[in-house]
Enzyme design. Sequence first.
Site, PDB file in Angstrom:
ATOM      1  N   CYS A   2     -24.297 -22.441  -4.434  1.00  0.00           N
ATOM      2  CA  CYS A   2     -23.281 -23.470  -4.612  1.00  0.00           C
ATOM      3  C   CYS A   2     -22.842 -23.543  -6.075  1.00  0.00           C
ATOM      4  O   CYS A   2     -23.573 -23.122  -6.965  1.00  0.00           O
ATOM      5  CB  CYS A   2     -23.833 -24.816  -4.201  1.00  0.00           C
ATOM      6  SG  CYS A   2     -24.478 -24.811  -2.538  1.00  0.00           S
ATOM      7  N   ARG A  30     -19.036 -18.884  -6.211  1.00  0.00           N
ATOM      8  CA  ARG A  30     -20.446 -19.139  -5.899  1.00  0.00           C
ATOM      9  C   ARG A  30     -20.655 -19.628  -4.464  1.00  0.00           C
ATOM     10  O   ARG A  30     -21.785 -19.692  -3.982  1.00  0.00           O
ATOM     11  CB  ARG A  30     -21.005 -20.187  -6.865  1.00  0.00           C
ATOM     12  CG  ARG A  30     -20.987 -19.752  -8.307  1.00  0.00           C
ATOM     13  CD  ARG A  30     -21.515 -20.844  -9.184  1.00  0.00           C
ATOM     14  NE  ARG A  30     -22.949 -20.966  -9.046  1.00  0.00           N
ATOM     15  CZ  ARG A  30     -23.839 -20.383  -9.840  1.00  0.00           C
ATOM     16  NH1 ARG A  30     -23.436 -19.623 -10.825  1.00  0.00           N
ATOM     17  NH2 ARG A  30     -25.119 -20.554  -9.652  1.00  0.00           N
ATOM     18  N   TRP A  80     -22.065 -23.138  -0.551  1.00  0.00           N
ATOM     19  CA  TRP A  80     -22.436 -21.996   0.294  1.00  0.00           C
ATOM     20  C   TRP A  80     -23.524 -22.532   1.195  1.00  0.00           C
ATOM     21  O   TRP A  80     -24.619 -22.852   0.742  1.00  0.00           O
ATOM     22  CB  TRP A  80     -22.945 -20.843  -0.570  1.00  0.00           C
ATOM     23  CG  TRP A  80     -23.200 -19.578   0.189  1.00  0.00           C
ATOM     24  CD1 TRP A  80     -22.288 -18.619   0.505  1.00  0.00           C
ATOM     25  CD2 TRP A  80     -24.454 -19.118   0.718  1.00  0.00           C
ATOM     26  NE1 TRP A  80     -22.886 -17.604   1.206  1.00  0.00           N
ATOM     27  CE2 TRP A  80     -24.217 -17.887   1.351  1.00  0.00           C
ATOM     28  CE3 TRP A  80     -25.744 -19.641   0.733  1.00  0.00           C
ATOM     29  CZ2 TRP A  80     -25.217 -17.152   1.976  1.00  0.00           C
ATOM     30  CZ3 TRP A  80     -26.749 -18.915   1.362  1.00  0.00           C
ATOM     31  CH2 TRP A  80     -26.480 -17.683   1.968  1.00  0.00           C
ATOM     32  N   ASN A 106     -27.602 -27.896  -5.491  1.00  0.00           N
ATOM     33  CA  ASN A 106     -27.627 -26.453  -5.258  1.00  0.00           C
ATOM     34  C   ASN A 106     -29.076 -26.070  -5.045  1.00  0.00           C
ATOM     35  O   ASN A 106     -29.925 -26.429  -5.852  1.00  0.00           O
ATOM     36  CB  ASN A 106     -27.053 -25.725  -6.486  1.00  0.00           C
ATOM     37  CG  ASN A 106     -27.145 -24.219  -6.360  1.00  0.00           C
ATOM     38  OD1 ASN A 106     -27.219 -23.692  -5.251  1.00  0.00           O
ATOM     39  ND2 ASN A 106     -27.146 -23.529  -7.485  1.00  0.00           N
ATOM     40  N   GLY A 107     -29.372 -25.370  -3.962  1.00  0.00           N
ATOM     41  CA  GLY A 107     -30.751 -24.952  -3.706  1.00  0.00           C
ATOM     42  C   GLY A 107     -31.189 -25.371  -2.317  1.00  0.00           C
ATOM     43  O   GLY A 107     -30.362 -25.713  -1.466  1.00  0.00           O
ATOM     44  N   GLU A 497     -24.036   2.550  -3.298  1.00  0.00           N
ATOM     45  CA  GLU A 497     -23.147   1.515  -3.827  1.00  0.00           C
ATOM     46  C   GLU A 497     -21.772   1.566  -3.143  1.00  0.00           C
ATOM     47  O   GLU A 497     -21.202   0.532  -2.793  1.00  0.00           O
ATOM     48  CB  GLU A 497     -23.015   1.677  -5.354  1.00  0.00           C
ATOM     49  CG  GLU A 497     -21.987   0.780  -6.031  1.00  0.00           C
ATOM     50  CD  GLU A 497     -22.226  -0.724  -5.867  1.00  0.00           C
ATOM     51  OE1 GLU A 497     -23.247  -1.111  -5.287  1.00  0.00           O
ATOM     52  OE2 GLU A 497     -21.359  -1.501  -6.289  1.00  0.00           O
ATOM     53  N   LYS A 501     -20.133  -1.538  -0.956  1.00  0.00           N
ATOM     54  CA  LYS A 501     -18.821  -2.149  -1.223  1.00  0.00           C
ATOM     55  C   LYS A 501     -18.022  -2.270   0.067  1.00  0.00           C
ATOM     56  O   LYS A 501     -17.394  -3.285   0.333  1.00  0.00           O
ATOM     57  CB  LYS A 501     -18.012  -1.295  -2.230  1.00  0.00           C
ATOM     58  CG  LYS A 501     -18.486  -1.309  -3.650  1.00  0.00           C
ATOM     59  CD  LYS A 501     -18.235  -2.608  -4.401  1.00  0.00           C
ATOM     60  CE  LYS A 501     -19.325  -3.591  -4.246  1.00  0.00           C
ATOM     61  NZ  LYS A 501     -20.482  -3.577  -5.077  1.00  0.00           N
ATOM     62  N   GLU A 504     -19.458  -4.967   2.364  1.00  0.00           N
ATOM     63  CA  GLU A 504     -19.254  -6.322   1.851  1.00  0.00           C
ATOM     64  C   GLU A 504     -17.856  -6.850   2.082  1.00  0.00           C
ATOM     65  O   GLU A 504     -17.683  -7.995   2.468  1.00  0.00           O
ATOM     66  CB  GLU A 504     -19.463  -6.335   0.320  1.00  0.00           C
ATOM     67  CG  GLU A 504     -20.855  -6.463  -0.143  1.00  0.00           C
ATOM     68  CD  GLU A 504     -20.894  -6.665  -1.646  1.00  0.00           C
ATOM     69  OE1 GLU A 504     -20.477  -5.741  -2.383  1.00  0.00           O
ATOM     70  OE2 GLU A 504     -21.329  -7.726  -2.084  1.00  0.00           O
ATOM     71  N   HIS A 520     -32.376  15.243   8.775  1.00  0.00           N
ATOM     72  CA  HIS A 520     -33.574  14.583   9.309  1.00  0.00           C
ATOM     73  C   HIS A 520     -33.214  13.406  10.209  1.00  0.00           C
ATOM     74  O   HIS A 520     -34.078  12.597  10.525  1.00  0.00           O
ATOM     75  CB  HIS A 520     -34.474  14.115   8.156  1.00  0.00           C
ATOM     76  CG  HIS A 520     -34.968  15.242   7.300  1.00  0.00           C
ATOM     77  ND1 HIS A 520     -35.929  16.123   7.727  1.00  0.00           N
ATOM     78  CD2 HIS A 520     -34.583  15.651   6.067  1.00  0.00           C
ATOM     79  CE1 HIS A 520     -36.146  17.027   6.773  1.00  0.00           C
ATOM     80  NE2 HIS A 520     -35.329  16.768   5.755  1.00  0.00           N
ATOM     81  N   LYS A 623     -21.530 -15.181  -4.665  1.00  0.00           N
ATOM     82  CA  LYS A 623     -21.696 -14.296  -5.813  1.00  0.00           C
ATOM     83  C   LYS A 623     -23.127 -14.294  -6.320  1.00  0.00           C
ATOM     84  O   LYS A 623     -23.664 -13.255  -6.690  1.00  0.00           O
ATOM     85  CB  LYS A 623     -20.737 -14.760  -6.917  1.00  0.00           C
ATOM     86  CG  LYS A 623     -20.763 -13.921  -8.172  1.00  0.00           C
ATOM     87  CD  LYS A 623     -20.104 -12.594  -7.946  1.00  0.00           C
ATOM     88  CE  LYS A 623     -20.090 -11.719  -9.180  1.00  0.00           C
ATOM     89  NZ  LYS A 623     -19.888 -10.305  -8.807  1.00  0.00           N
TER      90      LYS A 623
END
Length: 628
Positions: A2, A30, A80, A106-107, A497, A501, A504, A520, A623
Amino acid sequence: MCGIVGYIGESTCGKPLEVCLQGLQRLEYRGYDSAGVALVNNQMTQVAVRKKAGRLSNLIDDIQRESLPEAIGAIGHTRWATNGAPSDVNAHPHTSSDGQIAIIHNGIIENANTLKIALQSEGYVFSSGTDTEVAAKLLGKIAQLVIEETGKPDLFEALRRMARMLTGAFTILAVDVRQPNIVVGARHDSPLVVGLGQGENFLGSDVAAFVAYTKEAMELGQDEAVCIDAHNVTVTDFYGNEVHDSHRFIIDWDATAAEKGGWDSFMNKEIHEDPAAVRETLLGRFNTKGDIVLDEVHIDEEDFRSIDKIIVVACGTASYAGLVAKYAIEHWVRIPVEIELAHEFRYRDPILTSRTLVVAISQSGETMDTLMALRHAREQGSKVLAICNTQGSTIPRESDAVLYTHAGPEIAVASTKAFVAQITATYLIGLYLAQVKGTMFRDEIHQIIEQLNAMPDKIQHVLDTQSEVVLEAAKAMKDAHSFLFLGRHVGYPVALEGALKLKEIAYTFTEGFAAGELKHGPIALVDAGEPVVIIVPSARGRNTLHNKVISAIEEVKARGAYTIVIAEENDPDVNKYADVIFWRPSCPTLLSPLVDVVPLQLFAMDIATLKGFDIDKPRNLAKSVTVE
Ligand code: AGP
């Protein structure tokens, strides 16, 4: 997770609301499930609260339809959701039963259920499913007790008492109509910074909350509480003992750096800042003789010399930067480098000694998993060096030393410029270790530094020459249901990476593999038309590696794959197997991730744009992940 902002100023005017809404706009990366504000002034009998599910714009529209009263102080929150679904009722702020106090949080408060049951047994009624409402009701109760005990309201004392009762992670800000000239806050395992103004003061999850108003900031330590009025900032521990040594700093970027500045998305802007992120991270790290100087990293040269193992702890993109570092540092320094996802690290009893250097990589400096990993490493007697992009954040503060990346604020949830800056910082650490340990000749180190200094121009070259080809490939592949990304050696973390991307922001099933692993198992996934992205190392000096990756392309091509290949300019071997080629300018293999990731960042962004998704705020993500 948050985003939190708090403001108090000298006079009643529209500024508290303006600061909160501007701050929330800058903090929206955030969390963007809901947003809300609470305002206080001298005349109110209850805090004025407005909150709305969805993006911040919903809240702003609502306030425009029906204005809020003038205020002296305000708090604002962008959420969030962790505890309770995203909805108007679960949005913050939450209020005490009498409506005189409002809080934002927040938390995650882990003992919220126990506290709630106790409060319910006393007749308290709850309307939301959040842990935050429990804290709001509890704070109301404690504030009343304080009044009964002392004969006057003392929100700061009430908040400290409550902080001592909570377990889990929290930053809480509170306002009270009985003390409209203060905003109070407390933090435990969750971020909070103070902005120091003239006749006004600010609180924020990070400096982005108030950078438009002041560049002067102050860090708050773990388990500290703060009370701001228009002229004073008081910091104490949770027992009321004053703290006098809070670290002050000047924010080294401008509010405009956190604005889109004409770009259609922050991600697009930030990809185009890749060259600057590398350049700025290298800046000022060499002396006139060309040797690396890391004076800011307050670890003794002797301690550096004694390091016999490095463990990198990080999550997501930052962990892939760590994986690149493994290849480079092991080659240059000849000591083992392990890379470990921070959330796995402390649960497997890692072998740590005083000669182990733990490198914690984090853009935000607030990732809880990484923070917990570094705390564990320090408890075991290892030194922790943070690589971080955010001043005033928790991870550098709790580390033995920090090497800041200078990528500037990264707003898009998908990390781009921070990744290349993190890789650059790990190169600096590797070369510095080689310098102090004498594992390479000075001229060899100087040659790599020269090549490193040339990388920003090479990244720019990729942006200038490859963007169109990437866009065309994205158009061709936008409806693909899945992608495979393959790389070998340093191409492997780049493949991981690139795949992340795409997951996401384009919400496409994508997997990154080490190319050698293909036969394999993963090759079973390759069917006619399956897009496979392959990073081909240079043939110069890496012939065997190069040929093996070419064989991997042949293998997937033979099974009908659509091949998108990243290869060095003039590589004659890729043409016959590649449907599309993104060309990289020639550069040393160990440095090539800095350029190879760029077309993959663009590719993910283009596909997501073509699909009409929100590039900067992908669904379900935030984020900075400040919960475990
Ligand atoms: C990157 O695109 C992601 N959003 C995510 O993997 C991120 O890198 C990770 O959460 C670590 O964040 P940090 O660098 O702020 O610690």
